[in-house]
Write an enzyme that holds these catalytic residues in place. Structure first.
Site, mmCIF file in Angstrom:
data_model
loop_
_atom_site.group_PDB
_atom_site.id
_atom_site.type_symbol
_atom_site.label_atom_id
_atom_site.label_comp_id
_atom_site.label_asym_id
_atom_site.label_seq_id
_atom_site.Cartn_x
_atom_site.Cartn_y
_atom_site.Cartn_z
ATOM 1 N N HIS A 222 5.894 -2.950 -12.659
ATOM 2 C CA HIS A 222 7.194 -2.824 -11.973
ATOM 3 C C HIS A 222 7.985 -1.717 -12.672
ATOM 4 C CE1 HIS A 222 10.621 -3.791 -9.638
ATOM 5 N NE2 HIS A 222 11.059 -4.876 -10.261
ATOM 6 N N HIS A 261 1.689 0.568 -3.843
ATOM 7 C CA HIS A 261 2.871 -0.277 -3.664
ATOM 8 C C HIS A 261 2.492 -1.469 -2.795
ATOM 9 C CE1 HIS A 261 7.017 -1.435 -2.804
ATOM 10 N NE2 HIS A 261 7.321 -0.718 -3.869
ATOM 11 N N ASP A 318 8.027 5.830 -9.149
ATOM 12 C CA ASP A 318 7.843 5.944 -10.595
ATOM 13 C C ASP A 318 6.973 7.119 -11.011
ATOM 14 O OD1 ASP A 318 9.411 3.808 -11.450
ATOM 15 O OD2 ASP A 318 7.877 2.397 -10.781
#
Ligand code: CMC
Length: 382
Positions: A222, A261, A318
């Site tokens: 995460h 994801h 990210d």
């Protein structure tokens, strides 16, 4: 064999109705309160986005000014909270110190729990403002430097970057840190928001829920993925090594951090926005950052060829964040502070919304152990 359907990782399970955020995973679209992320990143500011998320409307000029003033008034930290940071930050993970400091903030609130929405919005403003100051203070302490006091001539994210790096950002970096904050502000029922909801569903106070969110954000699946991705880029070392590195990693069934994801099966729209910023700084920074940028852009192309369309594994927010943080002078061990400082508004908004129709989270598990075993006194056990 049992007939119970196990929803591992709660994949595909809807846990609530919400009007805060829509993630359209198939089309690669993201909306906060109905506004698409591209417009917000380009035309809005983080403070305006916070207002939008908390109050469910775009503010008028005066409303935004009052909101910004409130945030500014809440930026400072008590001596006790600063002491906690000074004692912990050097050796602890940033999120461990952050959640400890957040628990301490609640001690200064005589009534941490309230059932009143407007009271909780005020608490949320307090939490958002103080989280940025705590995060920056953690970064300074980690580097063995003096903690920098907030500068109320600066906007929220700009002030965060100033307190963290000690430099007042130029226009380009002011916009970039604000975009980072906007892109990380909210993302529906992701793991950390769900963590916050589980805590709030017991009618624990909003501070406890934020602490649960911060704890859940920590892992590399995460919030820790941006740091893991940049560490990977650093170990690749040179853009020319990227293809070999990725192919060996994939052959060894290793995950490439910053890709994939649970919900997006198309290109994460936040990553698309960040890629444009990365393209702009490509070749325009110091040598080591230029290298990271080149590696990131090379890896993106290779991963899309290998896993993009065929497996629905695309870059997520990210992946490109790391080199951009480095460009702003933020070190990898500090990336989580940006994520958690930005996401605090999302956690708070979800908690406030969930309390309107609260239901305790209490799922079931399928027991696979034994029952009715005979209790044998300790002297007789073999
Ligand atoms: N690199 C290579 N293979 C991958 C990746 C990746 N980054 N992500 C998923 N896969 C493969 C995985 O190996 C598995 O393959 P197989 O079916 O052959 O075993 C398949 O795709 C399904 O993966 P999963 O982990 O079971 O699926 P998930 O829905 O739980 O995945 C995820 C979501 C984010 C945990 C995963 O994609 C991942 O671990 N990515 C890397 C970590 C990361 O970048 N996290 C940040 C997510 S976005 C920001 C945020 O919300 O925090």
């Amino acid at each position: 064999m049992s007939g119970n359907m196990i929803h591992s990782g709660l994949e595909g399970v809807y846990i609530e109705k919400s009007s805060i955020c829509k993630v359209d995973g198939e089309k690669g679209k993201l909306y906060y309160r109905g506004y698409c992320i591209e417009d917000l990143a380009e035309k809005s500011t983080y403070e305006e986005v916070c207002y939008l998320i908390l109050y469910n409307k775009l503010p008028k000029k005066k409303e935004l000014e009052e909101f910004s003033e409130k945030l500014k008034r809440e930026r400072t930290l008590s001596k006790e909270v600063l002491e906690i940071i000074k004692n912990m930050a050097a050796k602890a993970h940033v999120l461990d110190t952050l959640r400890t400091a957040m628990s301490a903030i609640s001690a200064d609130d005589p009534e941490p729990y309230s059932a009143d929405e407007s009271v909780n919005i005020e608490k949320a403003i307090r939490i958002i403002a103080k989280t940025a100051t705590i995060s920056a203070a953690i970064g300074r302490t980690k580097k063995g430097k003096e903690i920098i006091q907030p500068d109320n001539s600066l906007d929220h994210s700009e002030n965060f970057l100033y307190m963290l790096t000690g430099n007042k950002p130029d226009r380009e970096k002011t916009k970039l840190i604000d975009v980072m904050f906007i892109l990380h502000a909210e993302h529906s029922s992701n793991a950390s928001t769900f963590g916050a909801l589980v805590a709030c569903s017991t009618l624990a106070d909003i501070y406890s829920a934020v602490v649960a969110g911060e704890a859940t954000l920590k892992g590399p699946l995460h919030g820790g993925a941006d740091e893991a991705a940049v560490r990977m880029m650093e170990s690749i070392g040179d853009p020319a090594n990227t293809e070999k590195y990725i192919d060996e990693a994939l052959a060894g069934k290793k995950k490439i951090m910053g890709f994939g994801h649970r919900v997006y099966k198309a290109y994460d729209p936040r990553a698309k926005i960040l890629k444009r910023y990365l393209d702009e700084i490509d070749g325009n920074d110091e040598e080591d950052i230029n290298k990271l940028v080149r590696i990131a852009l090379t890896a993106e192309k290779i991963m899309i060829e290998r896993l993009g369309k065929s497996h629905g594994i695309w870059p997520n927010v990210d992946f490109f964040a790391g080199p951009l943080y480095m460009h702003m002078g933020i070190k990898p061990e500090m990336f989580d502070t940006v994520f958690s400082s930005s996401r605090t508004v999302g956690w708070c908004a979800h908690v406030i919304e969930y309390w309107k129709d609260n239901k305790l989270f209490r799922p079931l598990e399928e027991y696979t152990g034994k029952t009715d075993l005979e209790y044998i006194p300790i002297e007789q056990r073999r």
